[in-house]
Design a protein around this motif. Structure first.
Motif, PDB file in Angstrom:
ATOM      1  N   PRO B  43       0.837  -1.201   0.000  1.00  0.00           N
ATOM      2  CA  PRO B  43       0.000   0.000   0.000  1.00  0.00           C
ATOM      3  C   PRO B  43       0.874   1.255   0.000  1.00  0.00           C
ATOM      4  N   ASN B  44       0.249   2.401  -0.256  1.00  0.00           N
ATOM      5  CA  ASN B  44       1.004   3.641  -0.102  1.00  0.00           C
ATOM      6  C   ASN B  44       1.434   3.821   1.345  1.00  0.00           C
ATOM      7  N   TRP B  45       2.520   4.543   1.510  1.00  0.00           N
ATOM      8  CA  TRP B  45       3.034   4.834   2.845  1.00  0.00           C
ATOM      9  C   TRP B  45       2.903   6.334   3.118  1.00  0.00           C
ATOM     10  N   VAL B  46       2.980   6.687   4.381  1.00  0.00           N
ATOM     11  CA  VAL B  46       2.958   8.097   4.798  1.00  0.00           C
ATOM     12  C   VAL B  46       4.016   8.315   5.864  1.00  0.00           C
ATOM     13  N   ASN B  47       4.510   9.535   5.951  1.00  0.00           N
ATOM     14  CA  ASN B  47       5.170   9.958   7.175  1.00  0.00           C
ATOM     15  C   ASN B  47       4.810  11.413   7.464  1.00  0.00           C
ATOM     16  N   ILE B  48       5.075  11.836   8.678  1.00  0.00           N
ATOM     17  CA  ILE B  48       4.569  13.137   9.119  1.00  0.00           C
ATOM     18  C   ILE B  48       5.549  13.745  10.118  1.00  0.00           C
ATOM     19  N   ILE B  49       5.801  15.028   9.925  1.00  0.00           N
ATOM     20  CA  ILE B  49       6.730  15.760  10.801  1.00  0.00           C
ATOM     21  C   ILE B  49       5.899  16.555  11.803  1.00  0.00           C
ATOM     22  N   PRO B  50       5.794  16.080  13.068  1.00  0.00           N
ATOM     23  CA  PRO B  50       5.014  16.809  14.074  1.00  0.00           C
ATOM     24  C   PRO B  50       5.870  17.924  14.669  1.00  0.00           C
ATOM     25  N   LEU B  51       5.395  19.162  14.539  1.00  0.00           N
ATOM     26  CA  LEU B  51       6.128  20.333  15.036  1.00  0.00           C
ATOM     27  C   LEU B  51       5.381  20.946  16.210  1.00  0.00           C
ATOM     28  N   THR B  52       6.070  21.123  17.314  1.00  0.00           N
ATOM     29  CA  THR B  52       5.449  21.778  18.471  1.00  0.00           C
ATOM     30  C   THR B  52       5.432  23.290  18.260  1.00  0.00           C
ATOM     31  N   PRO B  53       4.678  24.021  19.074  1.00  0.00           N
ATOM     32  CA  PRO B  53       4.670  25.494  18.944  1.00  0.00           C
ATOM     33  C   PRO B  53       6.062  26.100  19.106  1.00  0.00           C
ATOM     34  N   SER B  54       6.968  25.407  19.816  1.00  0.00           N
ATOM     35  CA  SER B  54       8.330  25.944  19.985  1.00  0.00           C
ATOM     36  C   SER B  54       9.312  25.352  18.968  1.00  0.00           C
ATOM     37  N   GLN B  55       8.782  24.813  17.862  1.00  0.00           N
ATOM     38  CA  GLN B  55       9.613  24.323  16.755  1.00  0.00           C
ATOM     39  C   GLN B  55      10.515  23.148  17.142  1.00  0.00           C
ATOM     40  N   GLU B  56       9.930  22.278  17.966  1.00  0.00           N
ATOM     41  CA  GLU B  56      10.580  20.992  18.222  1.00  0.00           C
ATOM     42  C   GLU B  56       9.884  19.934  17.356  1.00  0.00           C
ATOM     43  N   VAL B  57      10.667  18.999  16.835  1.00  0.00           N
ATOM     44  CA  VAL B  57      10.103  17.891  16.067  1.00  0.00           C
ATOM     45  C   VAL B  57       9.927  16.691  17.000  1.00  0.00           C
ATOM     46  N   VAL B  58       8.735  16.098  16.944  1.00  0.00           N
ATOM     47  CA  VAL B  58       8.481  14.895  17.741  1.00  0.00           C
ATOM     48  C   VAL B  58       8.897  13.691  16.898  1.00  0.00           C
ATOM     49  N   MET B  59       9.918  12.987  17.375  1.00  0.00           N
ATOM     50  CA  MET B  59      10.458  11.870  16.599  1.00  0.00           C
ATOM     51  C   MET B  59      10.375  10.566  17.385  1.00  0.00           C
ATOM     52  N   VAL B  60      10.672   9.479  16.721  1.00  0.00           N
ATOM     53  CA  VAL B  60      10.540   8.164  17.326  1.00  0.00           C
ATOM     54  C   VAL B  60      11.831   7.371  17.112  1.00  0.00           C
ATOM     55  N   HIS B  61      12.416   6.930  18.229  1.00  0.00           N
ATOM     56  CA  HIS B  61      13.471   5.922  18.153  1.00  0.00           C
ATOM     57  C   HIS B  61      12.777   4.582  18.007  1.00  0.00           C
ATOM     58  N   GLN B  62      13.183   3.810  17.028  1.00  0.00           N
ATOM     59  CA  GLN B  62      12.464   2.579  16.749  1.00  0.00           C
ATOM     60  C   GLN B  62      13.449   1.498  16.329  1.00  0.00           C
ATOM     61  N   PHE B  63      13.294   0.315  16.908  1.00  0.00           N
ATOM     62  CA  PHE B  63      14.129  -0.799  16.480  1.00  0.00           C
ATOM     63  C   PHE B  63      13.630  -1.266  15.126  1.00  0.00           C
ATOM     64  N   ARG B  64      14.533  -1.380  14.164  1.00  0.00           N
ATOM     65  CA  ARG B  64      14.161  -1.759  12.805  1.00  0.00           C
ATOM     66  C   ARG B  64      14.847  -3.068  12.439  1.00  0.00           C
ATOM     67  N   HIS B  65      14.030  -4.016  12.052  1.00  0.00           N
ATOM     68  CA  HIS B  65      14.561  -5.368  11.831  1.00  0.00           C
ATOM     69  C   HIS B  65      15.347  -5.504  10.533  1.00  0.00           C
ATOM     70  N   GLY B  66      15.184  -4.574   9.600  1.00  0.00           N
ATOM     71  CA  GLY B  66      16.002  -4.623   8.388  1.00  0.00           C
ATOM     72  C   GLY B  66      17.470  -4.382   8.700  1.00  0.00           C
ATOM     73  N   ILE B  67      17.735  -3.362   9.516  1.00  0.00           N
ATOM     74  CA  ILE B  67      19.130  -3.031   9.856  1.00  0.00           C
ATOM     75  C   ILE B  67      19.537  -3.630  11.204  1.00  0.00           C
ATOM     76  N   GLU B  68      18.597  -4.255  11.923  1.00  0.00           N
ATOM     77  CA  GLU B  68      18.877  -4.839  13.248  1.00  0.00           C
ATOM     78  C   GLU B  68      19.495  -3.814  14.180  1.00  0.00           C
ATOM     79  N   ASP B  69      18.934  -2.623  14.153  1.00  0.00           N
ATOM     80  CA  ASP B  69      19.405  -1.534  14.996  1.00  0.00           C
ATOM     81  C   ASP B  69      18.262  -0.527  15.081  1.00  0.00           C
ATOM     82  N   SER B  70      18.424   0.478  15.944  1.00  0.00           N
ATOM     83  CA  SER B  70      17.357   1.461  16.044  1.00  0.00           C
ATOM     84  C   SER B  70      17.650   2.646  15.133  1.00  0.00           C
ATOM     85  N   THR B  71      16.579   3.294  14.711  1.00  0.00           N
ATOM     86  CA  THR B  71      16.686   4.486  13.872  1.00  0.00           C
ATOM     87  C   THR B  71      15.957   5.622  14.567  1.00  0.00           C
TER      88      THR B  71
END
Lengths: 183, 183
Positions: B43-71
Protein backbone atom coordinates in the motif's frame (compact mmCIF):
# COMPACT_ATOMS: atom_id res chain seq x y z
CA UNK A 1 17.03 3.02 22.71
CA UNK A 2 17.01 1.27 26.02
CA UNK A 3 16.87 -2.29 24.78
CA UNK A 4 17.83 -4.30 21.75
CA UNK A 5 16.82 -7.66 23.04
CA UNK A 6 15.58 -9.44 19.97
CA UNK A 7 17.27 -12.78 19.47
CA UNK A 8 16.98 -14.72 16.25
CA UNK A 9 15.55 -18.22 16.64
CA UNK A 10 15.72 -19.13 12.97
CA UNK A 11 16.36 -17.43 9.63
CA UNK A 12 15.47 -18.79 6.23
CA UNK A 13 15.69 -17.57 2.64
CA UNK A 14 12.14 -17.92 1.41
CA UNK A 15 12.64 -16.53 -2.12
CA UNK A 16 15.57 -15.46 -4.30
CA UNK A 17 15.70 -12.97 -7.16
CA UNK A 18 18.65 -11.53 -9.06
CA UNK A 19 18.51 -8.28 -7.07
CA UNK A 20 17.51 -9.41 -3.58
CA UNK A 21 16.72 -12.43 -1.43
CA UNK A 22 13.60 -12.42 0.73
CA UNK A 23 14.56 -13.55 4.25
CA UNK A 24 12.19 -14.62 7.01
CA UNK A 25 13.57 -14.12 10.52
CA UNK A 26 11.84 -15.69 13.50
CA UNK A 27 12.80 -13.52 16.47
CA UNK A 28 12.02 -13.42 20.16
CA UNK A 29 11.95 -10.57 22.67
CA UNK A 30 11.71 -11.09 26.44
CA UNK A 31 8.71 -8.75 26.74
CA UNK A 32 7.24 -8.89 23.24
CA UNK A 33 7.16 -12.56 22.42
CA UNK A 34 7.95 -14.28 19.13
CA UNK A 35 7.33 -12.73 15.72
CA UNK A 36 8.29 -13.26 12.10
CA UNK A 37 10.04 -10.38 10.33
CA UNK A 38 10.59 -10.21 6.58
CA UNK A 39 13.71 -8.57 5.23
CA UNK A 40 15.09 -8.03 1.72
CA UNK A 41 18.73 -9.04 1.72
CA UNK A 42 20.44 -6.91 -0.92
CA UNK A 43 23.91 -5.53 -1.61
CA UNK A 44 24.63 -1.88 -0.94
CA UNK A 45 23.44 0.51 -3.61
CA UNK A 46 25.03 3.64 -5.05
CA UNK A 47 23.97 6.63 -7.06
CA UNK A 48 26.00 9.44 -8.54
CA UNK A 49 25.31 12.97 -9.74
CA UNK A 50 27.41 13.61 -12.87
CA UNK A 51 28.02 17.37 -13.27
CA UNK A 52 29.39 18.85 -16.47
CA UNK A 53 31.77 21.85 -16.42
CA UNK A 54 28.74 24.04 -17.25
CA UNK A 55 26.75 22.70 -14.24
CA UNK A 56 24.45 20.40 -16.15
CA UNK A 57 23.41 17.14 -14.49
CA UNK A 58 23.58 14.02 -16.66
CA UNK A 59 20.42 12.07 -15.90
CA UNK A 60 18.72 8.94 -17.16
CA UNK A 61 15.13 8.40 -18.21
CA UNK A 62 14.49 4.79 -17.36
CA UNK A 63 11.48 2.52 -17.53
CA UNK A 64 10.90 1.13 -14.04
CA UNK A 65 8.90 -2.02 -13.58
CA UNK A 66 7.83 -1.22 -10.01
CA UNK A 67 5.78 1.78 -11.12
CA UNK A 68 5.33 0.58 -14.75
CA UNK A 69 6.38 3.99 -15.97
CA UNK A 70 9.58 5.88 -16.64
CA UNK A 71 11.46 7.92 -14.08
CA UNK A 72 14.09 10.63 -14.30
CA UNK A 73 17.04 9.51 -12.17
CA UNK A 74 20.76 9.88 -11.75
CA UNK A 75 22.90 6.84 -12.63
CA UNK A 76 23.08 4.17 -9.97
CA UNK A 77 22.88 0.50 -9.16
CA UNK A 78 24.20 -2.29 -7.01
CA UNK A 79 27.69 -2.57 -5.52
CA UNK A 80 29.34 -5.78 -6.73
CA UNK A 81 30.88 -8.19 -4.17
CA UNK A 82 34.21 -6.81 -2.97
CA UNK A 83 33.77 -3.55 -4.87
CA UNK A 84 34.21 -0.15 -3.19
CA UNK A 85 31.08 2.01 -3.40
CA UNK A 86 32.96 4.81 -5.19
CA UNK A 87 34.16 2.33 -7.82
CA UNK A 88 30.62 1.02 -8.29
CA UNK A 89 29.31 4.57 -8.67
CA UNK A 90 31.86 5.42 -11.36
CA UNK A 91 31.15 2.13 -13.16
CA UNK A 92 27.40 2.76 -13.15
CA UNK A 93 27.90 6.34 -14.37
CA UNK A 94 29.97 5.17 -17.33
CA UNK A 95 27.63 2.27 -18.14
CA UNK A 96 24.39 4.23 -17.89
CA UNK A 97 25.41 7.64 -19.19
CA UNK A 98 28.65 7.29 -21.18
CA UNK A 99 30.16 10.12 -19.07
CA UNK A 100 33.21 9.81 -16.83
CA UNK A 101 35.27 11.84 -14.36
CA UNK A 102 38.07 11.11 -11.91
CA UNK A 103 36.84 13.84 -9.54
CA UNK A 104 34.28 11.89 -7.50
CA UNK A 105 33.34 12.63 -3.87
CA UNK A 106 30.95 10.86 -1.48
CA UNK A 107 28.22 13.25 -0.33
CA UNK A 108 26.15 11.06 2.00
CA UNK A 109 24.54 7.70 2.62
CA UNK A 110 21.08 6.57 3.67
CA UNK A 111 19.20 3.47 4.66
CA UNK A 112 16.72 3.12 1.78
CA UNK A 113 14.21 1.41 4.06
CA UNK A 114 15.52 0.25 7.45
CA UNK A 115 12.27 -1.58 8.27
CA UNK A 116 12.71 -4.19 5.54
CA UNK A 117 16.24 -3.72 4.17
CA UNK A 118 19.65 -3.73 5.84
CA UNK A 119 21.62 -2.09 3.06
CA UNK A 120 22.88 1.44 2.49
CA UNK A 121 22.62 3.65 -0.57
CA UNK A 122 25.76 5.78 -0.96
CA UNK A 123 25.54 9.03 -2.95
CA UNK A 124 28.38 10.65 -4.88
CA UNK A 125 28.96 13.71 -7.01
CA UNK A 126 31.23 13.57 -10.07
CA UNK A 127 32.55 16.95 -11.16
CA UNK A 128 33.72 17.97 -14.63
CA UNK A 129 32.35 14.88 -16.33
CA UNK A 130 33.11 14.38 -20.03
CA UNK A 131 31.50 12.13 -22.60
CA UNK A 132 33.77 9.14 -23.27
CA UNK A 133 31.47 6.77 -25.13
CA UNK A 134 27.98 5.49 -25.59
CA UNK A 135 25.89 4.14 -22.73
CA UNK A 136 26.11 0.37 -22.43
CA UNK A 137 22.78 -1.01 -23.66
CA UNK A 138 23.89 -4.62 -23.39
CA UNK A 139 21.51 -5.34 -20.49
CA UNK A 140 18.57 -6.27 -22.65
CA UNK A 141 16.05 -5.65 -19.90
CA UNK A 142 16.95 -1.98 -19.38
CA UNK A 143 15.45 0.74 -21.48
CA UNK A 144 17.14 4.09 -20.93
CA UNK A 145 17.67 7.53 -22.44
CA UNK A 146 20.33 10.02 -21.33
CA UNK A 147 19.35 13.67 -20.84
CA UNK A 148 21.10 16.70 -19.37
CA UNK A 149 19.33 19.04 -16.96
CA UNK A 150 20.65 22.31 -15.53
CA UNK A 151 21.55 21.83 -11.87
CA UNK A 152 19.74 25.08 -11.19
CA UNK A 153 16.45 23.45 -12.29
CA UNK A 154 16.66 20.41 -10.00
CA UNK A 155 15.17 22.03 -6.92
CA UNK A 156 12.02 23.03 -8.78
CA UNK A 157 11.77 19.65 -10.52
CA UNK A 158 11.72 17.92 -7.14
CA UNK A 159 9.26 20.41 -5.67
CA UNK A 160 6.87 19.94 -8.58
CA UNK A 161 7.11 16.15 -8.70
CA UNK A 162 9.00 15.84 -11.98
CA UNK A 163 11.67 13.89 -10.07
CA UNK A 164 10.10 11.36 -7.68
CA UNK A 165 12.73 8.71 -6.95
CA UNK A 166 13.45 8.93 -3.21
CA UNK A 167 17.10 7.97 -3.54
CA UNK A 168 17.77 10.42 -6.37
CA UNK A 169 16.16 13.08 -4.15
CA UNK A 170 18.30 12.19 -1.10
CA UNK A 171 21.39 12.43 -3.33
CA UNK A 172 20.46 15.92 -4.55
CA UNK A 173 19.51 16.93 -1.00
CA UNK A 174 22.99 16.05 0.25
CA UNK A 175 24.55 17.96 -2.66
CA UNK A 176 22.41 21.07 -2.52
CA UNK A 177 21.43 21.34 1.13
CA UNK A 178 22.80 19.04 3.82
CA UNK A 179 26.38 18.88 2.64
CA UNK A 180 26.38 21.84 0.28
CA UNK A 181 29.08 23.56 2.33
CA UNK A 182 31.51 20.88 1.18
CA UNK A 183 31.28 21.85 -2.48
CA UNK B 1 10.80 8.14 -22.97
CA UNK B 2 10.12 7.09 -26.51
CA UNK B 3 8.64 3.69 -25.82
CA UNK B 4 6.78 1.87 -23.09
CA UNK B 5 6.25 -1.35 -24.92
CA UNK B 6 6.42 -3.94 -22.19
CA UNK B 7 3.41 -6.20 -22.13
CA UNK B 8 2.71 -8.53 -19.25
CA UNK B 9 2.44 -12.20 -20.21
CA UNK B 10 1.76 -13.47 -16.71
CA UNK B 11 1.82 -12.20 -13.13
CA UNK B 12 1.91 -14.31 -10.00
CA UNK B 13 2.13 -13.65 -6.27
CA UNK B 14 5.11 -15.75 -5.22
CA UNK B 15 5.16 -14.81 -1.51
CA UNK B 16 2.93 -12.87 0.90
CA UNK B 17 3.84 -11.04 4.12
CA UNK B 18 1.77 -8.74 6.29
CA UNK B 19 3.40 -5.64 4.81
CA UNK B 20 3.93 -6.56 1.16
CA UNK B 21 3.36 -9.26 -1.45
CA UNK B 22 6.22 -10.33 -3.69
CA UNK B 23 5.00 -10.38 -7.30
CA UNK B 24 6.73 -11.95 -10.28
CA UNK B 25 5.84 -10.37 -13.63
CA UNK B 26 6.80 -12.08 -16.87
CA UNK B 27 6.99 -9.29 -19.43
CA UNK B 28 7.86 -9.01 -23.10
CA UNK B 29 9.27 -6.15 -25.16
CA UNK B 30 9.35 -6.15 -28.98
CA UNK B 31 13.10 -5.38 -29.06
CA UNK B 32 14.24 -6.68 -25.66
CA UNK B 33 12.65 -10.08 -25.38
CA UNK B 34 11.06 -11.75 -22.36
CA UNK B 35 12.20 -11.16 -18.79
CA UNK B 36 10.99 -11.74 -15.25
CA UNK B 37 10.66 -8.68 -13.01
CA UNK B 38 10.11 -8.84 -9.24
CA UNK B 39 8.00 -6.20 -7.56
CA UNK B 40 6.89 -5.64 -3.96
CA UNK B 41 3.20 -4.92 -3.97
CA UNK B 42 2.52 -2.67 -0.99
CA UNK B 43 0.00 0.00 0.00
CA UNK B 44 1.00 3.64 -0.10
CA UNK B 45 3.03 4.83 2.84
CA UNK B 46 2.96 8.10 4.80
CA UNK B 47 5.17 9.96 7.18
CA UNK B 48 4.57 13.14 9.12
CA UNK B 49 6.73 15.76 10.80
CA UNK B 50 5.01 16.81 14.07
CA UNK B 51 6.13 20.33 15.04
CA UNK B 52 5.45 21.78 18.47
CA UNK B 53 4.67 25.49 18.94
CA UNK B 54 8.33 25.94 19.99
CA UNK B 55 9.61 24.32 16.76
CA UNK B 56 10.58 20.99 18.22
CA UNK B 57 10.10 17.89 16.07
CA UNK B 58 8.48 14.90 17.74
CA UNK B 59 10.46 11.87 16.60
CA UNK B 60 10.54 8.16 17.33
CA UNK B 61 13.47 5.92 18.15
CA UNK B 62 12.46 2.58 16.75
CA UNK B 63 14.13 -0.80 16.48
CA UNK B 64 14.16 -1.76 12.81
CA UNK B 65 14.56 -5.37 11.83
CA UNK B 66 16.00 -4.62 8.39
CA UNK B 67 19.13 -3.03 9.86
CA UNK B 68 18.88 -4.84 13.25
CA UNK B 69 19.41 -1.53 15.00
CA UNK B 70 17.36 1.46 16.04
CA UNK B 71 16.69 4.49 13.87
CA UNK B 72 15.54 8.02 14.57
CA UNK B 73 12.48 8.66 12.41
CA UNK B 74 9.34 10.70 12.18
CA UNK B 75 6.03 8.85 12.68
CA UNK B 76 4.77 6.96 9.66
CA UNK B 77 3.33 3.76 8.33
CA UNK B 78 0.98 2.19 5.82
CA UNK B 79 -2.21 3.73 4.44
CA UNK B 80 -5.16 1.46 5.20
CA UNK B 81 -7.51 0.40 2.38
CA UNK B 82 -9.85 3.29 1.51
CA UNK B 83 -8.05 5.67 3.85
CA UNK B 84 -6.87 9.12 2.71
CA UNK B 85 -3.10 9.60 3.12
CA UNK B 86 -3.61 12.64 5.38
CA UNK B 87 -5.88 10.60 7.66
CA UNK B 88 -3.32 7.80 7.79
CA UNK B 89 -0.58 10.29 8.65
CA UNK B 90 -2.57 11.77 11.52
CA UNK B 91 -3.48 8.30 12.80
CA UNK B 92 0.16 7.17 12.73
CA UNK B 93 1.27 10.36 14.49
CA UNK B 94 -1.21 9.82 17.31
CA UNK B 95 -0.44 6.10 17.60
CA UNK B 96 3.34 6.42 17.54
CA UNK B 97 3.90 9.70 19.38
CA UNK B 98 0.77 10.55 21.41
CA UNK B 99 0.77 14.02 19.78
CA UNK B 100 -2.02 15.46 17.63
CA UNK B 101 -2.88 18.52 15.57
CA UNK B 102 -5.61 19.49 13.13
CA UNK B 103 -3.21 21.71 11.16
CA UNK B 104 -1.72 19.15 8.76
CA UNK B 105 -0.42 19.91 5.25
CA UNK B 106 1.02 17.64 2.55
CA UNK B 107 4.57 18.70 1.65
CA UNK B 108 5.52 16.17 -1.03
CA UNK B 109 5.48 12.60 -2.21
CA UNK B 110 8.12 10.21 -3.54
CA UNK B 111 8.45 6.78 -5.04
CA UNK B 112 10.40 4.94 -2.31
CA UNK B 113 11.96 2.65 -4.92
CA UNK B 114 10.40 2.71 -8.40
CA UNK B 115 12.52 -0.22 -9.60
CA UNK B 116 10.87 -2.72 -7.27
CA UNK B 117 7.86 -0.96 -5.72
CA UNK B 118 4.88 0.81 -7.24
CA UNK B 119 3.74 2.72 -4.20
CA UNK B 120 4.16 6.32 -3.06
CA UNK B 121 5.27 7.69 0.29
CA UNK B 122 3.40 10.92 1.10
CA UNK B 123 4.99 13.39 3.54
CA UNK B 124 3.11 15.80 5.78
CA UNK B 125 3.88 18.45 8.36
CA UNK B 126 1.67 18.88 11.44
CA UNK B 127 1.96 22.30 13.06
CA UNK B 128 1.25 23.20 16.66
CA UNK B 129 1.04 19.61 17.85
CA UNK B 130 -0.01 18.96 21.45
CA UNK B 131 0.33 15.89 23.62
CA UNK B 132 -3.05 14.16 23.91
CA UNK B 133 -2.11 10.76 25.32
CA UNK B 134 0.41 8.00 25.46
CA UNK B 135 1.76 6.29 22.36
CA UNK B 136 -0.12 3.11 21.50
CA UNK B 137 2.20 0.22 22.41
CA UNK B 138 -0.38 -2.44 21.64
CA UNK B 139 1.52 -3.69 18.59
CA UNK B 140 3.66 -6.15 20.47
CA UNK B 141 6.30 -6.31 17.77
CA UNK B 142 7.14 -2.60 17.83
CA UNK B 143 9.65 -1.16 20.25
CA UNK B 144 9.64 2.63 20.27
CA UNK B 145 10.67 5.67 22.30
CA UNK B 146 9.45 9.21 21.67
CA UNK B 147 11.96 12.08 21.69
CA UNK B 148 11.81 15.74 20.74
CA UNK B 149 14.52 17.38 18.65
CA UNK B 150 14.85 21.08 17.76
CA UNK B 151 13.96 21.58 14.10
CA UNK B 152 17.06 23.75 13.85
CA UNK B 153 19.22 20.68 14.59
CA UNK B 154 17.76 18.42 11.87
CA UNK B 155 19.92 19.66 9.01
CA UNK B 156 23.11 18.86 10.91
CA UNK B 157 21.76 15.49 12.10
CA UNK B 158 21.16 14.45 8.50
CA UNK B 159 24.53 15.78 7.32
CA UNK B 160 26.35 13.85 10.06
CA UNK B 161 24.43 10.59 9.62
CA UNK B 162 22.48 10.68 12.89
CA UNK B 163 19.30 10.43 10.81
CA UNK B 164 19.68 7.85 8.00
CA UNK B 165 16.15 6.80 6.98
CA UNK B 166 15.77 7.86 3.34
CA UNK B 167 12.04 8.61 3.64
CA UNK B 168 12.44 10.64 6.83
CA UNK B 169 15.14 12.59 4.97
CA UNK B 170 12.94 13.22 1.92
CA UNK B 171 10.21 14.48 4.27
CA UNK B 172 12.56 16.95 5.96
CA UNK B 173 13.99 17.96 2.56
CA UNK B 174 10.52 18.93 1.32
CA UNK B 175 9.86 20.87 4.53
CA UNK B 176 13.18 22.67 4.77
CA UNK B 177 14.30 23.02 1.19
CA UNK B 178 12.14 22.01 -1.76
CA UNK B 179 8.82 23.30 -0.50
CA UNK B 180 10.06 25.56 2.28
CA UNK B 181 8.48 28.57 0.61
CA UNK B 182 5.06 27.12 1.44
CA UNK B 183 5.61 27.34 5.19
Amino acid sequence: MKSRKWTTIESSRVYSTRIFDLMRHHREHPHRGKHHFFVLSAPNWVNIIPLTPSQEVVMVHQFRHGIEDSTLEVPGGMVDPGEEPIVAARREMIEESGFDSDDIVEIGKVHPNPAIQGNYCFSFVARNVRLIGKPDQSDGAEETEVVTVPLADIRKMIATGEITHALTITGFSFLQFYNSALF
